[in-house]
Scaffold this active site. Structure first.
Site, mmCIF file in Angstrom:
data_model
loop_
_atom_site.group_PDB
_atom_site.id
_atom_site.type_symbol
_atom_site.label_atom_id
_atom_site.label_comp_id
_atom_site.label_asym_id
_atom_site.label_seq_id
_atom_site.Cartn_x
_atom_site.Cartn_y
_atom_site.Cartn_z
ATOM 1 N N GLY A 81 -62.869 -2.087 -7.602
ATOM 2 C CA GLY A 81 -63.088 -3.073 -6.535
ATOM 3 C C GLY A 81 -63.846 -2.444 -5.367
ATOM 4 C CG HIS A 82 -61.925 0.563 -2.995
ATOM 5 N ND1 HIS A 82 -60.839 0.981 -3.724
ATOM 6 C CD2 HIS A 82 -61.413 0.045 -1.852
ATOM 7 C CE1 HIS A 82 -59.730 0.747 -3.046
ATOM 8 N NE2 HIS A 82 -60.043 0.175 -1.904
ATOM 9 C CG HIS B 168 -59.396 -0.136 -6.917
ATOM 10 N ND1 HIS B 168 -60.257 -1.168 -6.624
ATOM 11 C CD2 HIS B 168 -58.382 -0.233 -6.026
ATOM 12 C CE1 HIS B 168 -59.779 -1.871 -5.622
ATOM 13 N NE2 HIS B 168 -58.638 -1.320 -5.217
ATOM 14 N N GLY C 51 -59.014 4.274 0.829
ATOM 15 C CA GLY C 51 -59.031 5.296 -0.212
ATOM 16 C C GLY C 51 -58.242 4.921 -1.446
ATOM 17 C CE1 TYR C 52 -54.335 7.959 -5.865
ATOM 18 C CE2 TYR C 52 -54.384 5.878 -7.027
ATOM 19 C CZ TYR C 52 -54.073 7.213 -6.990
ATOM 20 O OH TYR C 52 -53.513 7.809 -8.085
HETATM 21 P P1 AMP Z 1 -58.393 -1.276 0.990
HETATM 22 O O1 AMP Z 1 -58.724 0.138 0.603
HETATM 23 O O2 AMP Z 1 -57.309 -1.887 0.172
HETATM 24 O O3 AMP Z 1 -58.217 -1.443 2.477
HETATM 25 O O4 AMP Z 1 -59.680 -2.126 0.626
HETATM 26 C C1 AMP Z 1 -60.950 -1.789 1.132
HETATM 27 C C2 AMP Z 1 -61.914 -2.912 0.840
HETATM 28 O O5 AMP Z 1 -61.995 -3.100 -0.572
HETATM 29 C C3 AMP Z 1 -61.466 -4.252 1.434
HETATM 30 O O6 AMP Z 1 -62.594 -4.955 1.921
HETATM 31 C C4 AMP Z 1 -60.853 -4.941 0.238
HETATM 32 O O7 AMP Z 1 -60.908 -6.353 0.334
HETATM 33 C C5 AMP Z 1 -61.752 -4.452 -0.880
HETATM 34 N N1 AMP Z 1 -61.077 -4.587 -2.165
HETATM 35 C C6 AMP Z 1 -59.831 -4.152 -2.482
HETATM 36 N N2 AMP Z 1 -59.513 -4.513 -3.743
HETATM 37 C C7 AMP Z 1 -60.583 -5.198 -4.228
HETATM 38 C C8 AMP Z 1 -60.870 -5.848 -5.464
HETATM 39 N N3 AMP Z 1 -59.997 -5.861 -6.468
HETATM 40 N N4 AMP Z 1 -62.053 -6.457 -5.597
HETATM 41 C C9 AMP Z 1 -62.962 -6.469 -4.578
HETATM 42 N N5 AMP Z 1 -62.747 -5.881 -3.390
HETATM 43 C C10 AMP Z 1 -61.578 -5.250 -3.210
#
Ligand code: AMP
Length: 280
Positions: free
Chosen positions: A33-34, A31, A28-29
């Site tokens: 990237g997600h 951005h 969550g939270y």
């Molecule tokens: P998280 O919420 O940080 O656990 O991330 C969830 C998914 O989003 C994971 O597969 C991360 O690798 C991916 N993710 C997080 N940040 C980025 C980013 N800047 N660019 C691409 N994928 C991302």
């Protein structure tokens, strides 16, 4: 977009919508990237599921589990226009009821890098991703290159345990100044946010040296260390030049290499990486 908090509800929605499912696990939270993972999942599947769960078992006792940013309403607003079918946002009790005692441990590729810096981290990741795969039963699951070792660990786990899901790894999405997007960037003060570009600058400096012909891995590590040392708000945790699949440190870069690092900016620990040779 159905938003559910329990495993039976998620299973029912999964079963009642036939066709292929793409799945994006997140904490969550959200951005960009997600959202890039969600768009890719949307383009490649009939249905898309996103999970939002800050998984306590992947945080160490002195890490940021309690203060990790959470805003479900905001996350749902961001997901709504993307054509997501199912958002699974379980409670901790739903995922880890009393008596829980089964763990998934991926051995060698979990040991170095993040695994060495964060004992137990990948045990928590592998376990929660296995549970989520069993609940959602996706055809494809989407992960970010930003967490390079996580993607390697998940691929290994899926192969070793014959989990019928295709793992798709998507490029790291960056801010205009190169900082990799991360929910943890919200911890940074304005001065720290400026300093945080040091991770990308270190990777780019090593890449430039590589492109000039440097193949000695230790010299490439030293290039990254020097850039980090020059930034007063930064404290290096590790730098690595490793094989992208085994994650073993290289002494000489002959084929593909994963350049990665973890750096504290103030109290905030950030990670980043690039693959060499790189196409961008
Ligand atoms: P998280 O919420 O940080 O656990 O991330 C969830 C998914 O989003 C994971 O597969 C991360 O690798 C991916 N993710 C997080 N940040 C980025 C980013 N800047 N660019 C691409 N994928 C991302």
């Amino acid at each position: 977009m159905r938003v559910v908090r329990t495993i039976p509800e998620a299973r029912t929605i999964r079963r009642t919508l036939p066709g292929t499912w793409g799945f994006v696990p997140t904490m969550g939270y959200l951005h960009e990237g997600h959202l890039s993972l969600v768009r890719r999942a949307r383009a490649e599947n009939d249905h898309v599921a996103v999970s939002i769960f800050v998984n306590p078992t992947q945080f160490g006792p002195h890490e940021d589990y309690n203060r990790y940013p959470r805003d479900l309403e905001r996350d749902l607003r961001l997901l709504e226009p993307l054509g997501v079918d199912l958002v699974f946002a379980p409670s901790v009790e739903e995922m880890y009821p009393p008596g829980f005692q089964t763990w998934v441990i991926v051995e060698e590729v979990s040991r170095p890098l993040e695994g060495a810096a964060r004992p137990g981290h990948f045990r928590g990741v592998a376990t929660v991703v296995t549970k989520l795969f069993n609940i959602i039963q996706p055809d494809r699951a989407y992960f970010g290159q930003k967490d390079a070792q996580q993607a390697v660990v998940i691929r290994q786990m899926v192969r070793d345990l014959n989990i019928p899901v295709e793992i798709v790894v998507c490029p790291t999405v960056r801010e205009p100044d190169g900082l990799a997007m991360s929910s943890r960037n919200t911890y940074l003060s304005p001065e720290e946010r400026q300093a945080a570009t040091v991770l990308f600058r270190a990777l780019q400096a090593a890449k430039a040296r590589y492109e000039k012909g440097e193949r000695d891995a230790e010299r490439l590590r030293e290039v990254m260390r020097e850039v980090i040392r020059a930034e007063p708000l930064a404290r290096l945790d590790y730098v690595s030049v490793a094989h992208p699949e085994t994650l073993q440190e290289l002494s000489y870069v002959e084929g593909p290499a994963l350049l990665s690092l973890a750096v504290y900016i103030g109290k905030t620990r950030l990670i980043d990486n690039i693959l060499l040779p790189s196409s961008d």
